[in-house]
Design a protein around this motif. Structure first.
Motif, mmCIF file in Angstrom:
data_model
loop_
_atom_site.group_PDB
_atom_site.id
_atom_site.type_symbol
_atom_site.label_atom_id
_atom_site.label_comp_id
_atom_site.label_asym_id
_atom_site.label_seq_id
_atom_site.Cartn_x
_atom_site.Cartn_y
_atom_site.Cartn_z
ATOM 1 N N UNK A 370 3.712 -25.800 12.248
ATOM 2 C CA UNK A 370 4.957 -25.852 11.477
ATOM 3 C C UNK A 370 6.174 -25.957 12.386
ATOM 4 N N UNK A 371 6.119 -25.333 13.540
ATOM 5 C CA UNK A 371 7.254 -25.420 14.474
ATOM 6 C C UNK A 371 7.420 -26.841 15.003
ATOM 7 N N UNK A 372 6.307 -27.531 15.208
ATOM 8 C CA UNK A 372 6.415 -28.936 15.625
ATOM 9 C C UNK A 372 7.058 -29.776 14.526
ATOM 10 N N UNK A 376 10.654 -31.716 14.828
ATOM 11 C CA UNK A 376 10.819 -33.164 14.658
ATOM 12 C C UNK A 376 11.903 -33.464 13.641
ATOM 13 N N UNK A 377 11.910 -32.752 12.520
ATOM 14 C CA UNK A 377 12.891 -33.024 11.476
ATOM 15 C C UNK A 377 14.289 -32.552 11.856
ATOM 16 N N UNK A 379 15.339 -32.745 14.957
ATOM 17 C CA UNK A 379 15.748 -33.534 16.113
ATOM 18 C C UNK A 379 15.653 -32.802 17.431
ATOM 19 N N UNK A 380 14.957 -31.670 17.465
ATOM 20 C CA UNK A 380 14.818 -30.907 18.710
ATOM 21 C C UNK A 380 13.456 -31.118 19.363
ATOM 22 N N UNK A 381 12.609 -31.915 18.729
ATOM 23 C CA UNK A 381 11.296 -32.242 19.298
ATOM 24 C C UNK A 381 10.987 -33.677 18.921
ATOM 25 N N UNK A 382 10.365 -34.400 19.837
ATOM 26 C CA UNK A 382 9.978 -35.787 19.561
ATOM 27 C C UNK A 382 8.592 -36.039 20.117
ATOM 28 N N UNK A 383 7.794 -36.830 19.411
ATOM 29 C CA UNK A 383 6.474 -37.187 19.931
ATOM 30 C C UNK A 383 6.605 -38.280 20.979
ATOM 31 N N UNK A 384 5.543 -38.541 21.719
ATOM 32 C CA UNK A 384 5.579 -39.701 22.617
ATOM 33 C C UNK A 384 5.524 -40.993 21.815
ATOM 34 N N UNK A 430 10.432 -31.225 23.399
ATOM 35 C CA UNK A 430 11.841 -30.865 23.604
ATOM 36 C C UNK A 430 12.424 -31.612 24.795
ATOM 37 N N UNK A 431 11.641 -31.724 25.863
ATOM 38 C CA UNK A 431 12.122 -32.463 27.031
ATOM 39 C C UNK A 431 12.369 -33.928 26.686
ATOM 40 N N UNK A 432 11.502 -34.469 25.831
ATOM 41 C CA UNK A 432 11.673 -35.892 25.454
ATOM 42 C C UNK A 432 12.977 -36.110 24.694
ATOM 43 N N UNK A 433 13.476 -35.090 24.010
ATOM 44 C CA UNK A 433 14.745 -35.241 23.306
ATOM 45 C C UNK A 433 15.936 -34.883 24.163
ATOM 46 N N UNK A 434 15.683 -34.255 25.305
ATOM 47 C CA UNK A 434 16.769 -33.783 26.152
ATOM 48 C C UNK A 434 17.344 -32.461 25.729
ATOM 49 N N UNK A 435 16.727 -31.809 24.741
ATOM 50 C CA UNK A 435 17.181 -30.500 24.281
ATOM 51 C C UNK A 435 16.694 -29.434 25.246
ATOM 52 N N UNK A 436 17.556 -28.538 25.711
ATOM 53 C CA UNK A 436 17.112 -27.493 26.643
ATOM 54 C C UNK A 436 16.026 -26.613 26.016
ATOM 55 N N UNK A 437 15.065 -26.207 26.803
ATOM 56 C CA UNK A 437 13.971 -25.371 26.317
ATOM 57 C C UNK A 437 14.483 -23.985 25.962
#
Length: 437
Positions: A370-372, A376-377, A379-384, A430-437
């Motif tokens: 659910x966190x993934x 994604x929705x 905008x803080x996580x993105x798939x490859x 998160x890294x793929x979006x550039x959002x800090x961990x």
């Protein structure tokens, strides 16, 4: 709801509630639909569609089952019953204010994908038809609702037949000659119930299973394998766990059960404290697979035959998602490639939470899935990219087939390894979006 929903969640059991909670944390408005009149899903005894029976308990320990965000009470037993778990899920919904986002007694009839990759959810409720247009749909309604009966055995069965989905308590078994068919946790529970209530109890297993007591070395047995999982690959864990199990309780053949053809950890564990004891006392009699029926007489593959009054089929469930376009499901929901067992490869905005079979508990895994979805929705996580997602699915399927064979390899996950993988995936996305961990 305080805002127009962007997401429709189908189901308000553990998976649906965990999804709603993650979306709330990410400030993504959502609405959930559930056919029942309360939250909690299959754990609500007596609710429409629930397979819960009166003697049902967790078969994974509370410390390995609880949500990270909502620990179970310290004074609870290690293996709580269904009433406690239903109450636990209700408390979870109350604590995080999820009920206001749930539309109960609503049955989703159809989910339609639009040309712009938005979605329309059509449902029926107490006040008539309902339609919502959303950016995304999360299917979280579980896969233990459509009973799967065997394809058929030669001959005619004149005994009463019951699927475990419709079993509610030992009174259904009282005074009868009962044959329980299956090797999963429900089969073991029902066979033990029958051994106290029925005049005779037979347990038929077509193939061998590893039966694990709920306690080993004075601890809940799943905590021992969990300790090993953080340090060792599964094949080494298999050898250690299988050696420990054989040394402490003996091989299944010691109890008249068929010898497993697969190694330990290569199928869902079957946990039971009562089964082995009732077998050794002769209150349950083991039988191999069924060869044929002849009225109330059952003939088994070893040549033995017995008279029975009731056959209880503990033969699992079919995975069906009837409200989705079959084109989205390919060869079937149980064979659907999903990135990290969550995201549809070809339909943006379609995700699944809980469409898996774990070697351990489900709650922590659906919480992590659910966190993934929420990331994604929000905008803080993105798939490859799509190619890497497809490659990851192929690699996972190869590994699962090597370990589990053709027993639903698309859905299989190792509890500890998968939980760790989802944690790594959340950080990588998160890294793929550039959002800090």
């Amino acid at each position: 709801m305080t805002a127009r929903p962007r997401v429709a969640v189908i189901g308000a059991g553990a998976a649906g509630l965990a999804t709603l909670k993650a979306l709330r944390d990410a400030r993504v408005p959502a609405v959930a639909f559930d056919t029942a009149d309360t939250v909690g899903g299959l754990w609500v005894y007596g609710a429409p569609g629930s397979p819960a029976y009166r003697t049902l308990h967790l078969n994974t320990s509370k410390s390995r089952t609880q949500f990270a965000d909502h620990p179970m009470p310290a004074d609870w037993p290690d293996y709580p019953d269904h009433a406690r778990i239903a109450g636990y899920l209700a408390d979870y919904a109350d604590r995080f204010g999820l009920r206001e986002d749930v539309r109960l007694r609503h049955t989703v009839q159809r989910v339609v994908r639009a040309a712009d990759d938005t979605w329309t959810v059509q449902a029926t409720g107490p006040d008539g038809p309902v339609r919502v247009d959303v950016e995304a749909v999360v299917v979280a309604n579980g896969h233990n609702r459509v009973p799967k009966l065997p394809d058929g055995h030669p001959g005619q069965c004149a005994a009463e037949q019951l699927h475990s989905h419709d079993y509610r308590g030992p009174e259904q078994l009282a005074g009868r000659r009962v044959l329980v068919v299956g090797g999963g946790n429900s089969a073991m529970d029902i066979a033990v119930d029958a051994s106290y209530a029925a005049t005779r109890t037979l347990l038929s297993l077509r193939r061998g299973v590893w039966v694990v007591p709920k306690y080993l070395l004075g601890r809940p047995s799943d905590t021992l394998n969990g300790s090993l999982a953080r340090r060792l690959p599964w094949r080494l864990r298999q050898r250690i766990s299988q050696t420990m199990l054989t040394a402490t309780v003996g091989p299944p053949s010691r109890y008249g059960l068929p010898a497993p053809t697969h190694g330990f950890l290569q199928d869902h564990p079957t946990l039971s404290d009562g089964l082995l004891s009732r077998l050794t006392h002769g209150e349950i009699e083991a039988r191999p697979g069924i060869a044929r029926f002849a009225g109330t007489r059952v003939e088994f593959t070893d040549g033995r035959a017995d008279e029975v009054d009731l056959v209880v089929w503990c033969t699992g469930y079919r995975v069906e998602v009837p409200f989705l376009d079959p084109a989205l499901l390919g060869d079937g929901a149980d064979r659907l490639p999903l990135y990290r067992h969550v995201f549809h490869l070809d339909a943006p905005g379609l995700a699944f939470v809980g469409l898996m079979q774990s070697t351990g508990a489900a709650f922590p895994l659906v919480e992590a899935q659910a966190r993934l979805v929420a990331g994604r929705l929000a905008g803080t996580w993105a798939p490859p990219d799509a190619a890497r997602q497809a490659a990851a699915c192929r690699a996972e399927l190869r590994a699962a087939t090597t370990r589990w064979g053709q027993r639903r390899p698309h859905m299989r996950v190792d509890f500890d390894a998968y939980l760790a993988e989802l944690e790594r995936e959340l950080a990588a996305g998160r890294r793929r979006t550039g959002v800090p961990a």
